[in-house]
Design a protein around this motif. Structure first.
Motif, PDB file in Angstrom:
ATOM      1  N   ASN A  23       0.814  -1.215   0.000  1.00 26.51           N
ATOM      2  CA  ASN A  23       0.000   0.000   0.000  1.00 26.51           C
ATOM      3  C   ASN A  23       0.848   1.265   0.000  1.00 26.51           C
ATOM      4  N   TRP A  24       2.011   1.234  -0.588  1.00 23.82           N
ATOM      5  CA  TRP A  24       2.895   2.395  -0.586  1.00 23.82           C
ATOM      6  C   TRP A  24       2.427   3.375  -1.656  1.00 23.82           C
ATOM      7  N   THR A  25       1.329   4.036  -1.346  1.00 21.25           N
ATOM      8  CA  THR A  25       0.791   5.039  -2.252  1.00 21.25           C
ATOM      9  C   THR A  25       0.652   6.344  -1.497  1.00 21.25           C
ATOM     10  N   SER A  26       0.655   7.424  -2.226  1.00 21.56           N
ATOM     11  CA  SER A  26       0.504   8.731  -1.600  1.00 21.56           C
ATOM     12  C   SER A  26      -0.977   9.089  -1.533  1.00 21.56           C
ATOM     13  N   VAL A  27      -1.354   9.654  -0.427  1.00 19.39           N
ATOM     14  CA  VAL A  27      -2.737  10.048  -0.187  1.00 19.39           C
ATOM     15  C   VAL A  27      -2.750  11.552   0.024  1.00 19.39           C
ATOM     16  N   THR A  28      -3.733  12.221  -0.573  1.00 19.19           N
ATOM     17  CA  THR A  28      -3.862  13.663  -0.402  1.00 19.19           C
ATOM     18  C   THR A  28      -4.773  13.940   0.778  1.00 19.19           C
ATOM     19  N   ILE A  29      -4.285  14.765   1.684  1.00 20.06           N
ATOM     20  CA  ILE A  29      -5.078  15.162   2.856  1.00 20.06           C
ATOM     21  C   ILE A  29      -5.391  16.644   2.700  1.00 20.06           C
ATOM     22  N   HIS A  30      -6.659  16.995   2.811  1.00 17.68           N
ATOM     23  CA  HIS A  30      -7.090  18.389   2.721  1.00 17.68           C
ATOM     24  C   HIS A  30      -7.105  18.978   4.131  1.00 17.68           C
ATOM     25  N   LEU A  31      -6.237  19.958   4.369  1.00 16.94           N
ATOM     26  CA  LEU A  31      -6.132  20.609   5.672  1.00 16.94           C
ATOM     27  C   LEU A  31      -6.896  21.920   5.651  1.00 16.94           C
ATOM     28  N   ALA A  37      -1.871  18.160   1.678  1.00 13.47           N
ATOM     29  CA  ALA A  37      -0.625  17.490   2.043  1.00 13.47           C
ATOM     30  C   ALA A  37      -0.619  16.091   1.439  1.00 13.47           C
ATOM     31  N   LEU A  38       0.495  15.703   0.889  1.00 13.80           N
ATOM     32  CA  LEU A  38       0.672  14.347   0.390  1.00 13.80           C
ATOM     33  C   LEU A  38       1.410  13.543   1.459  1.00 13.80           C
ATOM     34  N   ILE A  39       0.852  12.419   1.810  1.00 15.24           N
ATOM     35  CA  ILE A  39       1.463  11.577   2.833  1.00 15.24           C
ATOM     36  C   ILE A  39       1.276  10.125   2.411  1.00 15.24           C
ATOM     37  N   ASN A  40       2.238   9.280   2.733  1.00 13.57           N
ATOM     38  CA  ASN A  40       2.118   7.862   2.392  1.00 13.57           C
ATOM     39  C   ASN A  40       1.066   7.215   3.284  1.00 13.57           C
ATOM     40  N   LEU A  41       0.330   6.283   2.705  1.00 12.90           N
ATOM     41  CA  LEU A  41      -0.766   5.642   3.425  1.00 12.90           C
ATOM     42  C   LEU A  41      -0.300   4.902   4.682  1.00 12.90           C
ATOM     43  N   PRO A  42       0.800   4.111   4.665  1.00 15.62           N
ATOM     44  CA  PRO A  42       1.224   3.448   5.905  1.00 15.62           C
ATOM     45  C   PRO A  42       1.589   4.441   7.003  1.00 15.62           C
ATOM     46  N   LEU A  43       2.213   5.556   6.639  1.00 20.40           N
ATOM     47  CA  LEU A  43       2.553   6.561   7.638  1.00 20.40           C
ATOM     48  C   LEU A  43       1.290   7.201   8.213  1.00 20.40           C
ATOM     49  N   LEU A  44       0.313   7.461   7.353  1.00 22.41           N
ATOM     50  CA  LEU A  44      -0.959   8.022   7.821  1.00 22.41           C
ATOM     51  C   LEU A  44      -1.657   7.069   8.792  1.00 22.41           C
TER      52      LEU A  44
END
Length: 117
Positions: A23-31, A37-44
């Protein structure tokens, strides 16, 4: 039993690594304020897990600390009450020392006339 614990944690780490790689994909988070912000899914997922775990662990540790202190206070109070309830032992009568015995008398050697010592 220790082997089973180590095996369990190794298996859990392996599953987490496989999940992370898959699942190493980037996810966009709307702040706020239109910031993205772009963050990797496992880190999120790790951050959201920690956001739930850390306050709960802090609350649990605080609760255990407070209960441990209350128990220690109650035990001290109970020990003080038990000490106050037990009657004090009666003082022992003074022991009188016997007068010292006289030393044993030494035999007196008597010599008769004509005997050798």
């Amino acid at each position: 039993m220790q082997f089973l614990k180590i095996l369990f944690w190794c298996l859990l780490a392996f599953i987490a690594a496989i999940f992370t790689i898959g699942n190493w994909t980037s996810v966009t988070i709307h702040l706020w304020g239109g910031i993205e912000a772009l963050i990797n899914l496992p880190l999120l997922l790790l951050l959201t897990f920690l956001a739930g775990l850390v306050p709960t662990m802090a609350w649990h540790s605080t609760l255990r600390w407070r209960l441990r202190n209350r128990l220690a206070t109650a035990e001290r109070t109970l020990a003080d009450m038990r000490a106050a309830m037990t009657p004090a032992p009666a003082p022992a009568p003074p022991v009188q020392a016997d007068p010292p015995a006289p030393p044993p008398a030494l035999p007196v050697a008597t010599t008769e006339p004509g005997t050798l010592l």
